[in-house]
Design an enzyme around this catalytic site. Sequence first.
Site, PDB file in Angstrom:
ATOM      1  N   SER A  83       0.833  -1.203   0.000  1.00 48.03           N
ATOM      2  CA  SER A  83       0.000   0.000   0.000  1.00 48.03           C
ATOM      3  C   SER A  83       0.864   1.249   0.000  1.00 48.03           C
ATOM      4  CB  SER A  83      -0.845  -0.040   1.268  1.00 48.03           C
ATOM      5  OG  SER A  83      -1.441   1.206   1.493  1.00 48.03           O
ATOM      6  N   TYR A 141      -1.797  -1.463  10.719  1.00 44.28           N
ATOM      7  CA  TYR A 141      -2.087  -2.014   9.384  1.00 44.28           C
ATOM      8  C   TYR A 141      -0.904  -1.732   8.452  1.00 44.28           C
ATOM      9  CZ  TYR A 141      -3.715  -2.024   4.560  1.00 44.28           C
ATOM     10  OH  TYR A 141      -3.805  -2.224   3.195  1.00 44.28           O
ATOM     11  N   LYS A 179       2.084  -4.264   6.591  1.00 40.36           N
ATOM     12  CA  LYS A 179       2.479  -4.269   5.171  1.00 40.36           C
ATOM     13  C   LYS A 179       3.996  -4.119   5.029  1.00 40.36           C
ATOM     14  CE  LYS A 179      -1.459  -4.815   3.291  1.00 40.36           C
ATOM     15  NZ  LYS A 179      -1.742  -6.026   2.531  1.00 40.36           N
TER      16      LYS A 179
HETATM   17  P1  NAD Z   1     -10.865  -7.327   0.880  1.00 32.93           P
HETATM   18  O1  NAD Z   1     -11.101  -7.328   2.355  1.00 32.93           O
HETATM   19  O2  NAD Z   1     -12.023  -7.065  -0.012  1.00 32.93           O
HETATM   20  O3  NAD Z   1     -10.209  -8.724   0.436  1.00 32.93           O
HETATM   21  C1  NAD Z   1      -9.356  -9.457   1.270  1.00 32.93           C
HETATM   22  C2  NAD Z   1      -9.849 -10.894   1.284  1.00 32.93           C
HETATM   23  O4  NAD Z   1      -8.992 -11.672   2.141  1.00 32.93           O
HETATM   24  C3  NAD Z   1     -11.269 -11.016   1.822  1.00 32.93           C
HETATM   25  O5  NAD Z   1     -12.094 -11.695   0.889  1.00 32.93           O
HETATM   26  C4  NAD Z   1     -11.099 -11.820   3.106  1.00 32.93           C
HETATM   27  O6  NAD Z   1     -12.194 -12.666   3.367  1.00 32.93           O
HETATM   28  C5  NAD Z   1      -9.798 -12.574   2.856  1.00 32.93           C
HETATM   29  N1  NAD Z   1      -9.069 -12.983   4.072  1.00 32.93           N
HETATM   30  C6  NAD Z   1      -8.720 -12.203   5.128  1.00 32.93           C
HETATM   31  N2  NAD Z   1      -8.109 -12.947   6.059  1.00 32.93           N
HETATM   32  C7  NAD Z   1      -8.051 -14.216   5.581  1.00 32.93           C
HETATM   33  C8  NAD Z   1      -7.538 -15.455   6.083  1.00 32.93           C
HETATM   34  N3  NAD Z   1      -7.003 -15.532   7.311  1.00 32.93           N
HETATM   35  N4  NAD Z   1      -7.632 -16.566   5.317  1.00 32.93           N
HETATM   36  C9  NAD Z   1      -8.212 -16.504   4.091  1.00 32.93           C
HETATM   37  N5  NAD Z   1      -8.733 -15.380   3.564  1.00 32.93           N
HETATM   38  C10 NAD Z   1      -8.634 -14.249   4.302  1.00 32.93           C
HETATM   39  O7  NAD Z   1      -9.682  -6.306   0.598  1.00 32.93           O
HETATM   40  P2  NAD Z   1      -9.209  -5.645  -0.779  1.00 32.93           P
HETATM   41  O8  NAD Z   1      -9.648  -4.230  -0.787  1.00 32.93           O
HETATM   42  O9  NAD Z   1      -9.550  -6.519  -1.908  1.00 32.93           O
HETATM   43  O10 NAD Z   1      -7.642  -5.637  -0.554  1.00 32.93           O
HETATM   44  C11 NAD Z   1      -6.822  -6.700  -0.982  1.00 32.93           C
HETATM   45  C12 NAD Z   1      -5.392  -6.475  -0.498  1.00 32.93           C
HETATM   46  O11 NAD Z   1      -4.932  -5.221  -0.985  1.00 32.93           O
HETATM   47  C13 NAD Z   1      -5.266  -6.419   1.020  1.00 32.93           C
HETATM   48  O12 NAD Z   1      -4.067  -7.065   1.373  1.00 32.93           O
HETATM   49  C14 NAD Z   1      -5.195  -4.938   1.313  1.00 32.93           C
HETATM   50  O13 NAD Z   1      -4.476  -4.672   2.487  1.00 32.93           O
HETATM   51  C15 NAD Z   1      -4.446  -4.422   0.094  1.00 32.93           C
HETATM   52  N6  NAD Z   1      -4.721  -2.996  -0.187  1.00 32.93           N
HETATM   53  C16 NAD Z   1      -6.012  -2.573  -0.330  1.00 32.93           C
HETATM   54  C17 NAD Z   1      -6.278  -1.224  -0.543  1.00 32.93           C
HETATM   55  C18 NAD Z   1      -7.700  -0.735  -0.659  1.00 32.93           C
HETATM   56  O14 NAD Z   1      -7.917   0.475  -0.558  1.00 32.93           O
HETATM   57  N7  NAD Z   1      -8.701  -1.586  -0.891  1.00 32.93           N
HETATM   58  C19 NAD Z   1      -5.216  -0.294  -0.635  1.00 32.93           C
HETATM   59  C20 NAD Z   1      -3.909  -0.758  -0.514  1.00 32.93           C
HETATM   60  C21 NAD Z   1      -3.674  -2.124  -0.293  1.00 32.93           C
HETATM   61  N1  UFG Z   2     -12.460  11.579   3.410  1.00 36.51           N
HETATM   62  C1  UFG Z   2     -13.449  12.482   3.750  1.00 36.51           C
HETATM   63  N2  UFG Z   2     -14.631  11.993   4.259  1.00 36.51           N
HETATM   64  C2  UFG Z   2     -14.861  10.663   4.422  1.00 36.51           C
HETATM   65  C3  UFG Z   2     -13.840   9.741   4.070  1.00 36.51           C
HETATM   66  C4  UFG Z   2     -12.636  10.244   3.567  1.00 36.51           C
HETATM   67  O1  UFG Z   2     -13.277  13.693   3.625  1.00 36.51           O
HETATM   68  O2  UFG Z   2     -15.937  10.281   4.902  1.00 36.51           O
HETATM   69  C5  UFG Z   2     -11.184  12.096   2.830  1.00 36.51           C
HETATM   70  C6  UFG Z   2      -9.949  11.752   3.640  1.00 36.51           C
HETATM   71  O3  UFG Z   2      -9.739  12.709   4.645  1.00 36.51           O
HETATM   72  C7  UFG Z   2      -8.867  11.713   2.558  1.00 36.51           C
HETATM   73  C8  UFG Z   2      -9.609  11.207   1.319  1.00 36.51           C
HETATM   74  O4  UFG Z   2     -10.997  11.463   1.569  1.00 36.51           O
HETATM   75  O5  UFG Z   2      -8.423  13.010   2.297  1.00 36.51           O
HETATM   76  C9  UFG Z   2      -9.428   9.717   1.066  1.00 36.51           C
HETATM   77  O6  UFG Z   2      -9.736   8.988   2.247  1.00 36.51           O
HETATM   78  P1  UFG Z   2      -9.939   7.392   2.245  1.00 36.51           P
HETATM   79  O7  UFG Z   2     -10.340   7.015   3.637  1.00 36.51           O
HETATM   80  O8  UFG Z   2     -10.846   6.999   1.135  1.00 36.51           O
HETATM   81  O9  UFG Z   2      -8.499   6.832   1.862  1.00 36.51           O
HETATM   82  P2  UFG Z   2      -7.079   7.021   2.575  1.00 36.51           P
HETATM   83  O10 UFG Z   2      -6.194   7.684   1.582  1.00 36.51           O
HETATM   84  O11 UFG Z   2      -7.199   7.639   3.892  1.00 36.51           O
HETATM   85  O12 UFG Z   2      -6.611   5.508   2.820  1.00 36.51           O
HETATM   86  C10 UFG Z   2      -6.811   4.451   1.867  1.00 36.51           C
HETATM   87  C11 UFG Z   2      -6.985   3.135   2.585  1.00 36.51           C
HETATM   88  C12 UFG Z   2      -5.707   2.694   3.226  1.00 36.51           C
HETATM   89  C13 UFG Z   2      -4.618   2.656   2.210  1.00 36.51           C
HETATM   90  C14 UFG Z   2      -4.492   3.967   1.482  1.00 36.51           C
HETATM   91  C15 UFG Z   2      -3.533   3.749   0.339  1.00 36.51           C
HETATM   92  O13 UFG Z   2      -7.999   3.235   3.582  1.00 36.51           O
HETATM   93  O14 UFG Z   2      -5.866   1.394   3.731  1.00 36.51           O
HETATM   94  O15 UFG Z   2      -5.743   4.397   0.967  1.00 36.51           O
HETATM   95  O16 UFG Z   2      -3.206   4.927  -0.246  1.00 36.51           O
HETATM   96  F1  UFG Z   2      -3.451   2.349   2.799  1.00 36.51           F
END
Ligand code: NAD
Ligand code: UFG
Length: 332
Positions: free
Chosen positions: A124, A148, A152
């Site tokens: 991330s 979190y 990572k």
């Molecule tokens: P998500 O929660 O939709 O998907 C993760 C999946 O992993 C889920 O389906 C969950 O059931 C499964 N899981 C969790 N623990 C498990 C376990 N112990 N055994 C088997 N399955 C398990 O999340 P996502 O948004 O698809 O994110 C995927 C990956 O990308 C994650 O590692 C997350 O940290 C990373 N990531 C996501 C974002 C974001 O904004 N969505 C940003 C940066 C990084």
């Molecule tokens: N924001 C608002 N109101 C809300 C939610 C968010 O104003 O209700 C603003 C936040 O302050 C920020 C922007 O919208 O400025 C984006 O916020 P998000 O919560 O959507 O995303 P973040 O950038 O804070 O974090 C996300 C994921 C993290 C990940 C990161 C990667 O939640 O897990 O992006 O860049 F690590």
Amino acid sequence: MNILITGGLGYIGSHTVIECISNNHNVIIVDNLYNSSIEVLHRLNKFLNKDIKFYRTDMQNIVDFEKVFIENKIDAVIHFAGYKAVGESVKKPLKYYDNNIGITINLLKLMEKYNVKKIIFSSSATVYKESEILPLTENMPLGVTNPYGRSKLIIEDILQDIAHADNEFKVVILRYFNPIGAHPCGMFGEENNGIPNNLMPYIVKVAKGELEYLRVFGDDYNTKDGTGVRDYIHVVDLAAAHIKAIKAFDFESNVNIYNIGTGKGYSVLEIINNFEKATGIKIPYKVVERRGGDIGEYYADSQKAKKELNFETKYGILEMCTDAWNYEKGNN
Ligand code: NAD
Ligand code: UFG
């Protein structure tokens, strides 16, 4: 290739399954349905006209998890599984270290035992230290502010240590910026139960009338309009990056790290405006206090992925908004 996709029924995982199968890879999914549902598998099978091999397995249980390796010849792993809620990780750090790091160690032990030497890991942008210099390039200083993010960073380090010890072990680390949107077919998107923390999931609930207004967390940042700026990327583009990343397994260096973003930052107010433009729905909002732990602005330098992987995004901000809304309307 036979690709094991951990967390393959989740938000990014399900979209990546579509990309892998569309590119003629064979996919095996492991997910414990902690944050996803079996309906996603049914939809994937229907959409792709396949019968995808699925294990409902908690990867924390290495005995159960080993069955996947016994029963399949795996060439590479794309590792999505994990918990991802930043706020919850601050309150329950052990839960995050236990699951995110624990399942990765189980996965790596099994990969070693069954001689699987290729992995793409979902990292991330949160691993970067706050920087006044933007855009963020892959070699900028790292530093995390919550468990979190630390999970990572620790996993990135573990993967690199293994790669340094074994030259044949190939690691691709993808640092995602802010994935939003949903598959244009309307069948796949982000699980959105309860009150969302992230911006787009919150906006779509306001659009639906389930939440009254959006709280804009601060308008006094040093950004174009004072509100937070992020690099939003369409989830289908993000999924496609994993196919491009497969190429890096053949690179000389056995550790390759890429930012996956668009390289363009949008403020919260710009997102509201674009959402309104894309959907015709007005989003009422109120500016409130800054959210603790937030950074004003960051976006990716996406040149490395472009140059080395030939990765370019196809979707713009209007499509991100339209597709997020279409999924929310028909589901959740
Ligand atoms: P998500 O929660 O939709 O998907 C993760 C999946 O992993 C889920 O389906 C969950 O059931 C499964 N899981 C969790 N623990 C498990 C376990 N112990 N055994 C088997 N399955 C398990 O999340 P996502 O948004 O698809 O994110 C995927 C990956 O990308 C994650 O590692 C997350 O940290 C990373 N990531 C996501 C974002 C974001 O904004 N969505 C940003 C940066 C990084
Ligand atoms: N924001 C608002 N109101 C809300 C939610 C968010 O104003 O209700 C603003 C936040 O302050 C920020 C922007 O919208 O400025 C984006 O916020 P998000 O919560 O959507 O995303 P973040 O950038 O804070 O974090 C996300 C994921 C993290 C990940 C990161 C990667 O939640 O897990 O992006 O860049 F690590």
